[in-house]
Design a protein around this motif. Structure first.
Motif, short mmCIF file in Angstrom:
data_model
loop_
_atom_site.label_atom_id
_atom_site.label_comp_id
_atom_site.label_asym_id
_atom_site.label_seq_id
_atom_site.Cartn_x
_atom_site.Cartn_y
_atom_site.Cartn_z
N TRP A 265 0.97 -1.30 0.08
CA TRP A 265 0.07 -0.11 0.06
C TRP A 265 0.69 1.14 0.05
N ASN A 266 0.50 1.99 -0.89
CA ASN A 266 1.15 3.47 -0.87
C ASN A 266 1.20 3.93 0.26
N ARG A 267 -0.06 4.09 0.91
CA ARG A 267 0.02 4.91 2.08
C ARG A 267 0.86 4.80 3.25
N LEU A 268 1.16 3.60 3.17
CA LEU A 268 2.13 2.90 4.19
C LEU A 268 3.55 3.70 4.09
N LYS A 269 3.80 4.02 2.97
CA LYS A 269 5.05 4.90 2.55
C LYS A 269 6.44 3.85 2.73
N LEU A 270 6.27 2.67 2.24
CA LEU A 270 7.27 1.68 2.56
C LEU A 270 8.07 1.24 1.32
N ASN A 271 7.25 1.53 0.21
CA ASN A 271 7.67 0.89 -1.27
C ASN A 271 8.86 1.36 -1.59
N ASP A 272 9.50 2.46 -1.31
CA ASP A 272 10.69 2.87 -1.69
C ASP A 272 11.06 4.17 -0.97
N ALA A 273 12.42 4.73 -1.20
CA ALA A 273 12.76 6.07 -0.64
C ALA A 273 13.13 6.94 -1.82
N THR A 274 12.51 8.25 -1.41
CA THR A 274 13.02 9.22 -2.75
C THR A 274 14.02 10.11 -1.87
N VAL A 275 15.06 10.13 -2.73
CA VAL A 275 16.31 10.99 -2.19
C VAL A 275 16.71 12.06 -3.18
N VAL A 276 17.53 12.87 -2.55
CA VAL A 276 17.95 13.99 -3.55
C VAL A 276 19.53 13.89 -3.44
N LEU A 277 20.04 13.87 -4.83
CA LEU A 277 21.48 13.71 -4.51
C LEU A 277 22.20 14.74 -5.59
N PRO A 278 23.14 15.32 -5.14
CA PRO A 278 23.88 16.40 -6.08
C PRO A 278 24.49 15.80 -7.28
N ASP A 279 24.37 16.90 -8.53
CA ASP A 279 25.00 16.48 -9.63
C ASP A 279 26.38 16.56 -9.87
N ALA A 280 27.12 17.55 -8.80
CA ALA A 280 28.39 17.99 -8.81
C ALA A 280 29.00 16.86 -7.77
N VAL A 281 29.71 15.95 -8.22
CA VAL A 281 30.36 15.03 -7.31
C VAL A 281 31.81 14.74 -7.80
N LYS A 282 32.48 14.07 -6.82
CA LYS A 282 33.73 13.66 -7.32
C LYS A 282 34.25 12.33 -6.36
N PRO A 283 35.29 11.43 -6.90
CA PRO A 283 35.42 10.39 -6.21
C PRO A 283 36.35 10.45 -5.12
N TYR A 284 36.42 9.94 -3.86
CA TYR A 284 37.05 10.15 -2.75
C TYR A 284 38.45 9.37 -3.09
N GLU A 285 39.38 9.97 -2.51
CA GLU A 285 40.88 9.04 -2.62
C GLU A 285 40.82 8.33 -1.56
N TYR A 286 40.50 7.12 -1.38
CA TYR A 286 40.60 6.17 -0.25
C TYR A 286 41.94 5.53 -0.13
N PHE A 287 42.16 5.30 1.33
CA PHE A 287 43.48 4.40 1.52
C PHE A 287 43.16 3.19 1.12
N GLU A 288 44.46 2.44 0.65
CA GLU A 288 43.98 1.15 0.03
C GLU A 288 45.29 0.09 0.49
N GLU A 289 44.95 -1.04 0.90
CA GLU A 289 46.01 -1.99 0.80
C GLU A 289 45.66 -3.05 -0.11
N LEU A 290 46.44 -3.29 -1.29
CA LEU A 290 45.97 -4.18 -2.34
C LEU A 290 46.68 -5.49 -2.12
N PRO A 291 46.24 -6.50 -1.89
CA PRO A 291 46.90 -7.70 -2.01
C PRO A 291 47.58 -7.97 -3.30
N GLU A 292 48.81 -8.59 -3.16
CA GLU A 292 49.76 -8.97 -4.19
C GLU A 292 48.92 -9.89 -5.17
N GLY A 293 48.72 -9.80 -6.57
CA GLY A 293 47.77 -10.52 -7.11
C GLY A 293 46.46 -10.24 -7.49
#
Lengths: 246, 350
Positions: free
Chosen positions: B18-46
């Motif tokens: 039922w729509n009235r329960l407002k459980l079907n989904d979530a409406t969100v607002v996201l910015p169009d200007a974005v950038k990736p975050y430079e994360y710290f990483e440990e990359l295993p060999e291989g």
């Protein structure tokens, strides 16, 4: 012996039903008391009321422990004063390990932080006396434990928390001969190391094998109907409770 | 210049209620200007890392996520570069791939989009820790699990302040592939979590162990879907949580048995500890069935601490307040304890 517990005219029950109809009981420091009686006599109720279990209403009398009136006091406050109840059906707590639970209890009761290393060493030593596998320390409290392991975990807590008064509510029920022997050894260890007083609620005498009983009380229909020394236990064993019932 | 935004519908239930329960989904607002975050990483060999694309023989498979199509379109529109990873065939990695995202306030939104390919017969553990605070941050993982391959993804989120956090996962598992997800959700002002796992290969498996703690005015919106299409596939969705104060939580858990997934089994369980009467706790367990030869089970235990449990703890000198604190911790610890020793740094989940 100085008096540790003095119960006078205790009346208590659940909702409108009175279960205990005026109990008088006095336990000296370090004494061993045995509480026997037929099913439904009110033995477990008495143990629960002493430690302030929820759901029971005290309608008369008083419970004096170590000179203080603890009638109707909160359970955790009574426990902090040195009263311990070993549960007939210990509760399972997922997410809290046996070790963490005991350490938290010790810290709450003593009001002091306990060093982990000292605690672990002591816990392992006590577990060994109870023939408990060390791995149980890191398992969630009572979760997946057998009946025997649950009861051992109760005695482990008794030995770690070192209360002045321990009430053992049918700690021997549902155990095989070997488990009863180990539990009984644990209780003897408690007497030896801590010297505390005991109220042992039991149907059988196997748990008493390694203990000197000071006094026996027979409870029937919410009243103490007979009292005596350890010989009273033999009388119950040979002739049952019928002889004490009016 | 005014910042432009996109309005998206995410975390849709596979079948609407039922729509009235407002459980079907979530409406969100996201910015169009974005950038990736430079994360710290440990990359295993291989383990190979390739910027900008998914790699390997499974790279063409279209994989749906828990958030859904809107999010996919949004990520494409932003032009954010994908980071692709691939393991070697048949290799079992002892060391995990570790990533740490410690956000600091930025005006732009943050997006990291990863594409993990676990090649046939290989196994890898990936640990992602998210910390710090910002306005909005999004982390998306697409996981391609090859034949008899296994991926364990451990995500720990400890964001502070009013950060809006979006965590989306899409998985595709081939024959005998396994996906194990462990999530510890502790922070952020609003969190959205989505997972869709396509159990396409015969005998492929999904297992999730999730723990959350939501307090004050924070909210958590979750959507987890096990999509059974392969024969004898198995899913096990397990969630534990604590709600306090004015916290709001919505958990959608769906097990979808499609035609042809004969012999499949699915179960989901949520265990929620409610600390205050002021919390809002919503749980929608769904089992959808288009195949006869399947076993599905769902359950939920929701409530305050049982009186007998509280009495037991109090009989050991533990006050009611301390008992609640212990039980809250226990909910989280029971999931943390599943993480192999040594994988996390000591201070990770203090």
């Amino acid at each position: 012996m100085a008096e540790l517990l003095n119960i006078t005219g205790l009346k208590a029950g659940i909702e409108d039903k009175e279960i205990l109809h005026g109990i008088d009981l006095s336990v000296g420091e370090g004494e061993v008391h045995v509480l026997m009686g037929p099913n439904g006599a009110g033995k477990s109720t008495l143990g629960s009321v002493i430690i302030g279990a929820p759901g029971y209403e005290i309608t008369g009398g008083s419970i004096i422990y170590d000179g203080e009136d603890i009638t109707g006091e909160a359970t955790d406050k009574i426990a902090k004063k040195g009263v311990f109840l070993s549960f007939q059906n210990p509760i399972e707590i997922p997410g809290i390990t046996l070790s963490n639970f005991i350490k938290t209890s010790m810290e709450e009761i003593t009001g002091q932080r306990i060093k982990l290393w000292d605690f672990k060493k002591k816990l392992e030593a006590v577990m060994e006396t109870l023939h408990m596998d060390k791995s149980y320390a890191d398992r969630d409290l009572n979760v997946g434990f057998s009946g025997g392991e649950k009861k051992k975990a109760e005695i482990l807590q008794l030995l770690m928390l070192r209360p002045k008064l321990a009430i053992l509510d049918e700690t021997d029920s549902g155990l095989d001969v070997d488990a009863v022997h180990i539990v009984s050894e644990g209780v003897r260890e408690y007497k030896k190391q801590v010297g505390g007083a005991l109220i042992i609620i039991t149907h059988s005498t196997r748990i008493l094998e390694a203990l000197d009983v000071d006094k026996t009380h027979i409870l029937a229909d919410g009243r103490i109907v007979a009292e005596g020394d350890a010989t009273l236990i033999d009388k119950v064993n040979s002739d049952g409770f019928e002889q004490f019932l009016g | 210049m005014e910042q432009s935004n996109s309005t998206l519908t995410i975390n849709r239930l596979p079948v609407r209620t039922w729509n009235r329960l407002k459980l079907n989904d979530a409406t969100v607002v996201l910015p169009d200007a974005v950038k990736p975050y430079e994360y710290f990483e440990e990359l295993p060999e291989g383990v190979d890392r390739v910027k900008g694309k998914s790699i390997g023989p499974m790279s063409d498979i279209k994989i749906a996520t828990g958030f859904g199509d809107d999010l996919d379109g949004y990520i494409n529109d932003t032009g954010v570069m994908i980071s692709g990873y691939i393991t070697e065939d048949g290799r079992e990695y002892d060391k995990p791939l570790k990533q740490k995202y410690v956000y600091a306030d930025t005006a732009e939104g943050i997006i990291n989009a990863l594409d993990l390919t676990i090649s046939d017969g290989s196994s890898l553990t990936v640990v992602q820790e998210v910390d710090g605070h910002t306005s909005q941050a999004l982390l998306r993982n697409i996981c391609r699990i090859g034949k008899n391959a296994s991926l364990t993804l451990i995500q720990i989120q400890k964001l502070t302040g009013n950060t809006e956090f979006y965590n989306d996962i899409g998985v595709y598992a081939e024959d005998g592939g396994e996906f194990n997800l462990i999530q510890i959700i502790l922070g952020a002002g609003s969190s959205y979590y989505g997972l869709k796992c396509a159990l396409a290969g015969t005998g492929s498996k999904l297992s999730t162990n999730i723990a959350y703690s939501v307090d004050s005015d924070r909210r958590l919106d979750m959507n987890y879907v096990a999509d059974h299409t392969g024969k004898r596939t198995e899913s096990d969705i397990s969630v534990r949580g604590v709600l306090k104060g004015n916290a709001k939580k919505l958990f959608r858990g769906s097990i979808d048995f499609h035609k042809g997934c004969a012999g499949a089994k699915g179960s989901e369980i949520e265990n929620v500890l409610l600390i205050d009467d002021t919390v809002t706790n919503q749980t929608i367990p769904l089992i959808l069935c288009d195949e006869e030869d399947v076993e599905g089970a769902h359950g939920a235990t929701i409530g305050r601490i049982d009186e007998s449990l509280l009495f037991y703890m109090r009989s050991r000198g533990i006050s009611e307040e301390q008992a609640y604190a212990l039980m809250e911790q226990a909910q989280i610890d029971s999931v943390i304890n599943l993480i192999e020793e040594g994988i996390l740094e000591h201070e990770s989940i203090e």
